[in-house]
Design a protein around this motif. Structure first.
Motif, PDB file in Angstrom:
ATOM      1  N   PRO A 101       0.829  -1.109   0.052  1.00 11.61           N
ATOM      2  CA  PRO A 101      -0.066   0.051  -0.141  1.00 11.61           C
ATOM      3  C   PRO A 101       0.928   1.254  -0.060  1.00 11.61           C
ATOM      4  N   LEU A 102       1.372   1.641  -1.045  1.00 14.17           N
ATOM      5  CA  LEU A 102       2.083   2.877  -1.115  1.00 14.17           C
ATOM      6  C   LEU A 102       1.810   4.157  -0.614  1.00 14.17           C
ATOM      7  N   PRO A 103       2.548   4.731  -0.124  1.00 14.66           N
ATOM      8  CA  PRO A 103       3.688   5.039   0.012  1.00 14.66           C
ATOM      9  C   PRO A 103       4.712   4.090   0.865  1.00 14.66           C
ATOM     10  N   LYS A 128       1.747   5.288 -11.503  1.00 15.56           N
ATOM     11  CA  LYS A 128       2.341   5.742 -13.005  1.00 15.56           C
ATOM     12  C   LYS A 128       4.114   5.332 -12.669  1.00 15.56           C
ATOM     13  N   VAL A 129       4.536   4.759 -13.843  1.00 12.25           N
ATOM     14  CA  VAL A 129       6.127   4.580 -13.803  1.00 12.25           C
ATOM     15  C   VAL A 129       6.763   5.869 -13.712  1.00 12.25           C
ATOM     16  N   SER A 130       7.535   6.199 -12.813  1.00  9.74           N
ATOM     17  CA  SER A 130       8.276   7.301 -12.466  1.00  9.74           C
ATOM     18  C   SER A 130       9.980   6.915 -12.642  1.00  9.74           C
ATOM     19  N   ALA A 135       7.491   5.159  -7.148  1.00 11.69           N
ATOM     20  CA  ALA A 135       7.368   6.566  -6.330  1.00 11.69           C
ATOM     21  C   ALA A 135       6.423   7.617  -7.330  1.00 11.69           C
ATOM     22  N   GLY A 136       5.871   6.840  -8.507  1.00  9.87           N
ATOM     23  CA  GLY A 136       4.841   7.523  -9.264  1.00  9.87           C
ATOM     24  C   GLY A 136       3.493   7.925  -8.862  1.00  9.87           C
ATOM     25  N   ASP A 137       2.721   8.707  -9.333  1.00  9.59           N
ATOM     26  CA  ASP A 137       1.258   8.927  -8.815  1.00  9.59           C
ATOM     27  C   ASP A 137       0.496   7.731  -8.907  1.00  9.59           C
ATOM     28  N   ILE A 138      -0.410   7.834  -7.936  1.00  9.08           N
ATOM     29  CA  ILE A 138      -1.171   6.346  -7.531  1.00  9.08           C
ATOM     30  C   ILE A 138      -2.372   6.606  -8.591  1.00  9.08           C
ATOM     31  N   LEU A 139      -2.801   5.507  -9.439  1.00  9.71           N
ATOM     32  CA  LEU A 139      -4.119   5.375  -9.798  1.00  9.71           C
ATOM     33  C   LEU A 139      -5.129   4.829  -9.128  1.00  9.71           C
ATOM     34  N   SER A 179      -6.017  10.043 -15.197  1.00  3.94           N
ATOM     35  CA  SER A 179      -6.174  11.455 -15.362  1.00  3.94           C
ATOM     36  C   SER A 179      -6.320  12.052 -13.923  1.00  3.94           C
ATOM     37  N   GLU A 180      -7.040  11.402 -12.966  1.00  3.04           N
ATOM     38  CA  GLU A 180      -7.037  11.542 -11.624  1.00  3.04           C
ATOM     39  C   GLU A 180      -6.077  11.005 -10.583  1.00  3.04           C
ATOM     40  N   ALA A 181      -4.805  10.497 -11.180  1.00  5.99           N
ATOM     41  CA  ALA A 181      -3.870  10.139 -10.385  1.00  5.99           C
ATOM     42  C   ALA A 181      -3.475  10.818  -9.482  1.00  5.99           C
TER      43      ALA A 181
END
Length: 286
Positions: A101-103, A128-130, A135-139, A179-181
């Motif tokens: 359950p990121l982060p 999202k792959v960063s 560490a990318g934005d969570i969808l 789009s809402e990540a």
């Protein structure tokens, strides 16, 4: 939507759900596996059955360029030991499915530590792959309860069921979730892979702590020294009782069962080997 996927068998629920939702695969990426932490027999078999390109070497920018030439829009990362190159010049989307359950719990294999620390809730995350790992934005996320006595195997099954539910959310509502990540924000934690010392049993600890350690490592096995001999332990039971034995003493042995004194009771080791789980032998664990 046309997609490529990096895959090991533990993450095959992701592939199955996206296929059922009508997404079209164009290529499969796998990494070499140890057949303990990861397997790829089903993943490789899927690529061969569908006659899809299969790559077992690290992904390069040229591979991403070739995906774009195939009309690929999205890269799904289910399991991958190598860094993903910058995908943005070539693809519209790239997402990673991570078993925590990121982060909380960034890193290669957070499941063991989740059990060692006694977490009562766990989950999986699509982000999202960063450039920075995990560490990318969570969808989206999918969480579930963990029990006091849950084993590594039970957590693995719960994660696969959660991955199936999470993938269903993504496959059927992808563009909105993309789009809402939301950013992960501050307070993230990176959990490195365990060391051999993390697997070593210290019999001066309580029986409950030792049993939790055995459950947490599961097929990766714990190790212990009894009578100056190192054993690799696959299964054990135990109980609390007052005794006069020094912790680590071999109290009793019978039919390959070893009873060892702990700090507050007894540990009955019922499945063990003199060989580590990485060793190749002609017989099963004992």
């Amino acid at each position: 939507m046309r997609f490529a996927i990096t895959l090991s068998d533990r993450f095959k629920p992701v592939l199955d759900v996206f296929l059922q939702a009508g997404w079209q695969p164009v290529k499969v990426f796998c990494t070499p596996v140890d057949h303990r932490m990861h397997h790829n027999k089903m993943s490789v078999g899927f690529a061969e059955q569908r006659k899809l390109p299969l790559q077992l070497s690290p992904m390069r920018p040229r591979d991403l360029e070739e995906l774009a030439e195939l009309g690929c829009e999205a890269l799904l990362v289910g399991s991958y030991n190598w860094r993903i190159p910058d995908w943005k010049p070539y693809l519209k989307y790239a997402i990673n499915f991570h078993p925590s359950p990121l982060p909380m719990g960034r890193g290669p294999y957070p499941q063991v530590r989740a059990l060692l620390e006694g977490h009562r809730e766990w989950g999986c995350t699509c982000h999202k792959v960063s450039p920075e790992f995990d560490a990318g934005d969570i969808l989206a996320q999918e969480c579930f309860a963990l029990g006091e006595a849950d084993s590594h195997q039970m957590l693995d099954i719960k994660l696969q069921l959660a991955l199936h539910r999470l993938s269903h959310k993504l496959a059927h509502d992808f563009e909105r979730l993309w789009s809402e990540a939301r950013p992960q924000g501050e307070g993230g934690s990176y959990w490195p892979l365990w060391t051999d010392s993390d697997r070593m049993l210290d019999f001066s600890r309580t029986t409950a702590e030792l049993l939790r350690q055995v459950r947490a490592f599961g097929d990766f096995e714990c190790a212990a020294v009894v009578n100056n001999v190192t054993f690799f332990i696959h299964r054990a039971e135990g109980w609390v009782e007052t005794h006069g034995f020094a912790p680590g003493s071999l109290v009793y042995s019978h039919a390959e069962q070893l009873l060892v004194a702990t700090g507050d009771g007894m540990l009955l080791i019922s499945e063990w080997s003199l060989y580590g789980p990485d060793a190749v032998t002609g017989r099963g664990r004992r």
